[in-house]
Design a protein around this motif. Sequence first.
Motif, PDB file in Angstrom:
ATOM      1  N   SER A 136      36.606  41.520  28.600  1.00  0.00           N
ATOM      2  CA  SER A 136      35.582  41.743  29.628  1.00  0.00           C
ATOM      3  C   SER A 136      35.568  40.599  30.634  1.00  0.00           C
ATOM      4  CB  SER A 136      34.200  41.899  28.987  1.00  0.00           C
ATOM      5  OG  SER A 136      34.158  43.040  28.163  1.00  0.00           O
ATOM      6  N   ILE A 140      36.671  40.848  34.828  1.00  0.00           N
ATOM      7  CA  ILE A 140      35.779  40.484  35.935  1.00  0.00           C
ATOM      8  C   ILE A 140      36.556  39.871  37.095  1.00  0.00           C
ATOM      9  CG2 ILE A 140      33.941  38.843  36.597  1.00  0.00           C
ATOM     10  CD1 ILE A 140      32.730  39.394  33.807  1.00  0.00           C
ATOM     11  N   ALA A 302      36.281  47.927  33.668  1.00  0.00           N
ATOM     12  CA  ALA A 302      35.538  47.878  34.926  1.00  0.00           C
ATOM     13  C   ALA A 302      35.485  49.220  35.660  1.00  0.00           C
ATOM     14  CB  ALA A 302      36.149  46.821  35.849  1.00  0.00           C
ATOM     15  N   VAL A 334      29.087  44.422  33.934  1.00  0.00           N
ATOM     16  CA  VAL A 334      30.119  44.234  32.908  1.00  0.00           C
ATOM     17  C   VAL A 334      29.547  43.439  31.734  1.00  0.00           C
ATOM     18  CG1 VAL A 334      32.354  43.178  32.383  1.00  0.00           C
ATOM     19  CG2 VAL A 334      32.041  44.409  34.532  1.00  0.00           C
TER      20      VAL A 334
END
Length: 463
Positions: A136, A140, A302, A334
């Motif tokens: 994660s 980003i 995402a 997120v």
Amino acid sequence: MKKIKLKTLILVNISALFGIRWIAKSTSDSFGLGVAAIPMWFIFALLFFVPQALICAELSSAYPSDSGMYVWVKAAFGEKWGFMVSWLNWTSKLFWYASFMTFFTVNIAYMIGKPEILENKYLTVAIAVIVFVTLSILSINGLAKVKFLTGLGAFGSMIPAAILIILAVVTVFAVGAEPASSYTLQTLTPKMNGNTLVAISAIIFGYTGGEVVANFVTEIENPRKNYPKAILLSAVLVGIIYVIGSIAITSLMPTSEIKASTGILDAISIGAQNVGIGSWLVRLVALGISVSILGATVIYIASPIKMLFGSVPEGMFGKKLTEMNEVGIPKKAVYLQTAIVSLLLVATSLFPGVDAIYNILVTMTALTALFPYVILILAYIEIKKKDMIKDPVYIFNDNKNICINIARIVLFLCVIGIIFTCSPIMGDFKMNLIYEIEMIGGGLLVMLSGLWLWKKYEKRIQA
């Protein structure tokens, strides 16, 4: 612009649809169909995959957009249900992430030659959480910085499937070993019990995804001819791979010993031993599957969030959640997603072992993933009834009534799949109670939370 040719379209379809983990999931006696999975892959390719993919193609050609289902449903039922289909699509991905991370941990354990790690469900869940949090954070920063993962992921599912099939063929025909399963009319006929019902819903889910490839229908060379041909050929080829893969795994292992989470690697391990290949092959396959999981997950972390937050009306979510970073990703959303998936993984540790945890997550994925398809098919029926499609690039069938009736069959299968996922299949009353609370309660929570968010939005804009 260069048009997509038939051969390329078939390969894209196969890549989007085939997942090697469904072979073990469907053929296991636990949460599966056993040998009876073999004919079911063909049946649902024809009854579900082909018509839903062609329906999505018609909608995509009539309403071309990157937001896909949101735009199609909005055209039929308005903004509210457009939001709901986006919401349900995103929430289903939460369970998909959790199941995929559990599958990743299984492959990592085999890759390092320590499958005994999986006996500790808490350690397995902890590894899955840590990996998802890491992915994660990487996502980003945008795909450009994690491109190496998606490139390495090319090993994918097809090569391990080919290895499984080759080992089974060599074991039976060259080594002369007896197949571990019997293939008779009786064994190929599904038994009507809870495991069968849940497995059928998983097979239906395994054939979802027609809306993804349908978004390219306007870029296809001669779409009226090539798109349905690609769909039919893809369905046949994917069905053949699933059928041969199912025969391969059941010839190497009895269905009573196949586990959904580890079955593929266990079968390859047995096949490798039969032909005198060392454990390095299993480790290599586990490495390839692990890398492909990382590549797929980092891409999809995402994208559903961008679809949801990019398509819904302004003001639906708070500014903090919708604020985009320099690469166009809602960073705080997120973070929220990461927290929810981590909680889901922790919650599944209530179940007795890793295989049960994996099965629950896959079943919950199938349950929630079919919700948006119900709305989507209802939207298609509404659009056809009102003749809202004018001069599309591609049309499913010139006869409106045929289209509507076929859509009703697909709708029926979606609803049946949702109901089947809630069949009680755990070993005792306590586990069944927890299972039903998570299945039915989780499904209701997903739907009601979306409706609650919309109601709050309506009050906000009316104030």
